[in-house]
Motif scaffolding. Sequence first.
Motif, PDB file in Angstrom:
ATOM      1  N   LYS A 261       0.831  -1.208   0.000  1.00  0.00           N
ATOM      2  CA  LYS A 261       0.000   0.000   0.000  1.00  0.00           C
ATOM      3  C   LYS A 261       0.866   1.258   0.000  1.00  0.00           C
ATOM      4  CE  LYS A 261      -3.411   2.499   2.785  1.00  0.00           C
ATOM      5  NZ  LYS A 261      -4.262   2.455   4.004  1.00  0.00           N
ATOM      6  N   THR A 262       1.910   1.272   0.829  1.00  0.00           N
ATOM      7  CA  THR A 262       2.744   2.456   0.980  1.00  0.00           C
ATOM      8  C   THR A 262       3.522   2.776  -0.281  1.00  0.00           C
ATOM      9  OG1 THR A 262       2.973   2.029   3.360  1.00  0.00           O
ATOM     10  CG2 THR A 262       4.612   3.477   2.344  1.00  0.00           C
ATOM     11  N   VAL A 263       4.053   1.750  -0.932  1.00  0.00           N
ATOM     12  CA  VAL A 263       4.932   1.980  -2.087  1.00  0.00           C
ATOM     13  C   VAL A 263       4.180   1.843  -3.402  1.00  0.00           C
ATOM     14  CG1 VAL A 263       7.062   1.306  -3.241  1.00  0.00           C
ATOM     15  CG2 VAL A 263       6.897   1.141  -0.745  1.00  0.00           C
ATOM     16  N   TYR A 264       3.580   0.690  -3.636  1.00  0.00           N
ATOM     17  CA  TYR A 264       2.967   0.423  -4.941  1.00  0.00           C
ATOM     18  C   TYR A 264       1.627   1.126  -5.131  1.00  0.00           C
ATOM     19  CZ  TYR A 264       6.497  -3.074  -6.079  1.00  0.00           C
ATOM     20  OH  TYR A 264       7.688  -3.700  -6.375  1.00  0.00           O
ATOM     21  N   ALA A 265       1.000   1.503  -4.049  1.00  0.00           N
ATOM     22  CA  ALA A 265      -0.292   2.184  -4.165  1.00  0.00           C
ATOM     23  C   ALA A 265      -0.239   3.574  -3.553  1.00  0.00           C
ATOM     24  CB  ALA A 265      -1.404   1.370  -3.487  1.00  0.00           C
ATOM     25  N   GLY A 266       0.969   4.172  -3.527  1.00  0.00           N
ATOM     26  CA  GLY A 266       1.006   5.477  -2.898  1.00  0.00           C
ATOM     27  C   GLY A 266       2.244   6.319  -3.126  1.00  0.00           C
ATOM     28  N   ASN A 267       3.238   5.807  -3.859  1.00  0.00           N
ATOM     29  CA  ASN A 267       4.468   6.578  -3.986  1.00  0.00           C
ATOM     30  C   ASN A 267       4.794   6.831  -5.458  1.00  0.00           C
ATOM     31  OD1 ASN A 267       7.310   7.402  -4.002  1.00  0.00           O
ATOM     32  ND2 ASN A 267       7.265   6.867  -1.822  1.00  0.00           N
ATOM     33  N   VAL A 268       4.500   8.021  -5.925  1.00  0.00           N
ATOM     34  CA  VAL A 268       4.725   8.390  -7.315  1.00  0.00           C
ATOM     35  C   VAL A 268       6.216   8.415  -7.650  1.00  0.00           C
ATOM     36  CG1 VAL A 268       4.491  10.256  -8.996  1.00  0.00           C
ATOM     37  CG2 VAL A 268       2.553   9.650  -7.534  1.00  0.00           C
ATOM     38  N   ASP A 269       7.054   8.871  -6.710  1.00  0.00           N
ATOM     39  CA  ASP A 269       8.485   8.946  -6.956  1.00  0.00           C
ATOM     40  C   ASP A 269       9.078   7.565  -7.227  1.00  0.00           C
ATOM     41  OD1 ASP A 269       8.466  11.679  -6.647  1.00  0.00           O
ATOM     42  OD2 ASP A 269       9.052  11.617  -4.532  1.00  0.00           O
ATOM     43  N   PHE A 270       8.578   6.570  -6.534  1.00  0.00           N
ATOM     44  CA  PHE A 270       9.034   5.198  -6.766  1.00  0.00           C
ATOM     45  C   PHE A 270       8.823   4.795  -8.224  1.00  0.00           C
ATOM     46  CE2 PHE A 270       7.120   0.870  -7.135  1.00  0.00           C
ATOM     47  CZ  PHE A 270       8.292   0.129  -7.089  1.00  0.00           C
ATOM     48  N   TYR A 271       7.653   5.092  -8.744  1.00  0.00           N
ATOM     49  CA  TYR A 271       7.354   4.724 -10.133  1.00  0.00           C
ATOM     50  C   TYR A 271       8.199   5.514 -11.128  1.00  0.00           C
ATOM     51  CZ  TYR A 271       3.399   1.805  -8.781  1.00  0.00           C
ATOM     52  OH  TYR A 271       2.609   0.808  -8.264  1.00  0.00           O
ATOM     53  N   GLN A 272       8.548   6.756 -10.785  1.00  0.00           N
ATOM     54  CA  GLN A 272       9.428   7.525 -11.667  1.00  0.00           C
ATOM     55  C   GLN A 272      10.806   6.869 -11.745  1.00  0.00           C
ATOM     56  OE1 GLN A 272       7.904  10.376 -13.233  1.00  0.00           O
ATOM     57  NE2 GLN A 272       6.270   9.236 -12.238  1.00  0.00           N
ATOM     58  N   GLN A 273      11.273   6.398 -10.600  1.00  0.00           N
ATOM     59  CA  GLN A 273      12.601   5.793 -10.572  1.00  0.00           C
ATOM     60  C   GLN A 273      12.654   4.485 -11.343  1.00  0.00           C
ATOM     61  OE1 GLN A 273      14.574   5.798  -6.774  1.00  0.00           O
ATOM     62  NE2 GLN A 273      16.012   4.191  -7.358  1.00  0.00           N
ATOM     63  N   ILE A 274      11.666   3.596 -11.161  1.00  0.00           N
ATOM     64  CA  ILE A 274      11.731   2.310 -11.869  1.00  0.00           C
ATOM     65  C   ILE A 274      11.436   2.475 -13.353  1.00  0.00           C
ATOM     66  CG2 ILE A 274      11.211   0.972  -9.800  1.00  0.00           C
ATOM     67  CD1 ILE A 274       8.368   0.539 -10.879  1.00  0.00           C
ATOM     68  N   LEU A 275      10.781   3.554 -13.745  1.00  0.00           N
ATOM     69  CA  LEU A 275      10.642   3.828 -15.174  1.00  0.00           C
ATOM     70  C   LEU A 275      12.007   4.146 -15.767  1.00  0.00           C
ATOM     71  CD1 LEU A 275       8.926   4.331 -17.729  1.00  0.00           C
ATOM     72  CD2 LEU A 275       8.776   6.725 -17.013  1.00  0.00           C
ATOM     73  N   LYS A 276      12.764   5.003 -15.092  1.00  0.00           N
ATOM     74  CA  LYS A 276      14.084   5.404 -15.597  1.00  0.00           C
ATOM     75  C   LYS A 276      15.076   4.246 -15.558  1.00  0.00           C
ATOM     76  CE  LYS A 276      13.733  10.304 -14.283  1.00  0.00           C
ATOM     77  NZ  LYS A 276      14.298  11.384 -13.444  1.00  0.00           N
ATOM     78  N   GLU A 277      15.020   3.436 -14.506  1.00  0.00           N
ATOM     79  CA  GLU A 277      16.045   2.415 -14.314  1.00  0.00           C
ATOM     80  C   GLU A 277      15.695   1.072 -14.952  1.00  0.00           C
ATOM     81  OE1 GLU A 277      16.750   2.247 -10.127  1.00  0.00           O
ATOM     82  OE2 GLU A 277      17.723   4.222 -10.072  1.00  0.00           O
TER      83      GLU A 277
END
Length: 454
Positions: free
Chosen positions: A352-368
């Motif tokens: 919930k905290t990461v996969y359903a709530g953290n936009v920055d996380f998704y930006q990073q895994i898109l780039k990497e």
Amino acid sequence: MKKTKRLAAALLTVMAVSTACVAPPKEEAPAAPAAGTTQAADSGSSGEQEPGTPEELTIWAWDQNFNIAAMKTAAEYYRNAGHPDFNLNIIEVEENAVETKSITAFTSGVSEGMPDILLMGDYSAQSFLSNYKGKYADLTDAMDFSQFAQYKVNAYTVDGRVYGVPFDSGSAGLYYRKDYLEQAGFTEEDMKDLTWTEFIEIGKKVKETTGKYFVVFTPYKGTHYIQIALQSAGEWLTKEDGSANFKDSAVVREMMGVLKELYKADLIMPVDYWSAEGIGGVQKGDVAAHISAVWYIPTLTSVPEMKDKWGYTNIPVLETVDNATKYSNIGGSSWVVLEESSNKELAIDFLKTVYAGNVDFYQQILKEQGAVATYLPSLEGSAYEEGNDFFGGAKIYKDFADWGKMVPSVDYGMYTNETSDALRTVTQDYFDDKMTLDEALEKAEKTFDMQVGN
């Protein structure tokens, strides 16, 4: 419908397919690695967390460079979100092995050694969630699923309850070699919003002009094209009652004709598109086009000398179906939590905290990792606005992400593998004019009925 026979057939099929690709499951689950590390699945000792270790989860997933890499990043974000002592044991287990080991544990009633979270292929979700009710945690009230692409949420919904956290997008597109198309007299504008008939005609001209194959796959296994087209029209290979959707489907009928025409015109490089030869054929320029998902982008960009030679557009559109779109999905996976996990609440909070709530996380895994999300708020992030030099500065990830929002939802049902296999028993004879289309689809339906006990 003989439900008991269908269930037994489905389980035997999954086990047969799985054990054909991997070694039979051991009595013990894979060993858990040292905290915060990743290991392979076959080390042989217990996968349980160490007693007294605070906030520790064990996860099964496949693909070191994509799913597992993203999970390592997710652990970093969770630690930074107020869980400094959090440890994540990520055990690499191939997809077929995840399914085999899950079946073994669920049917034996022995859950010892199972992880807290595991990765599940979207096409298999309905089968496992329906056959093993009570084995997966109900996540419906734990997070806001309206924030995810609904076709992904629907794949993990049973009886109105949601059991999976959507992960990567399989948004589909058509990649093509701009230089070959130009030699054949076509522009990038000509490639937009093609019908399947126009797609074939362009392929013929490209082959005639350049001598290059147009696409690559083993012809009789071209049922993935049928799946792509079906989802673009909001259909699937089975109907609501679980019966085969072959004879009565205008999509299947049109796409069988498309595959036959591609074959007859010698436009198909006849090798498995996931084999080294198939991937190499695309990378080296032996084929002029390739229909695949957003996750295929790294396969193209890994060859720097092909920079500026590839373009992309939406998939071709069906002509015989009124509600057909130019949007579809190929593959994909999501995260599920096991109900019997002693760390269930921690696992849910982590997702919930990461996969359903953290936009920055998704930006990073898109780039990497090039991981395009199905968490809708993340699609407006800055990473999606960056141009890709390989594709002439085009915002390719944003385009595929926008297409993903438009993918029709379908019920993948319990028999995706079985329906595909049944069609593959007749495609070659149909291509070779040994069967009419009606005869081929009739035989395929009978084959499917025998497989699942109808």
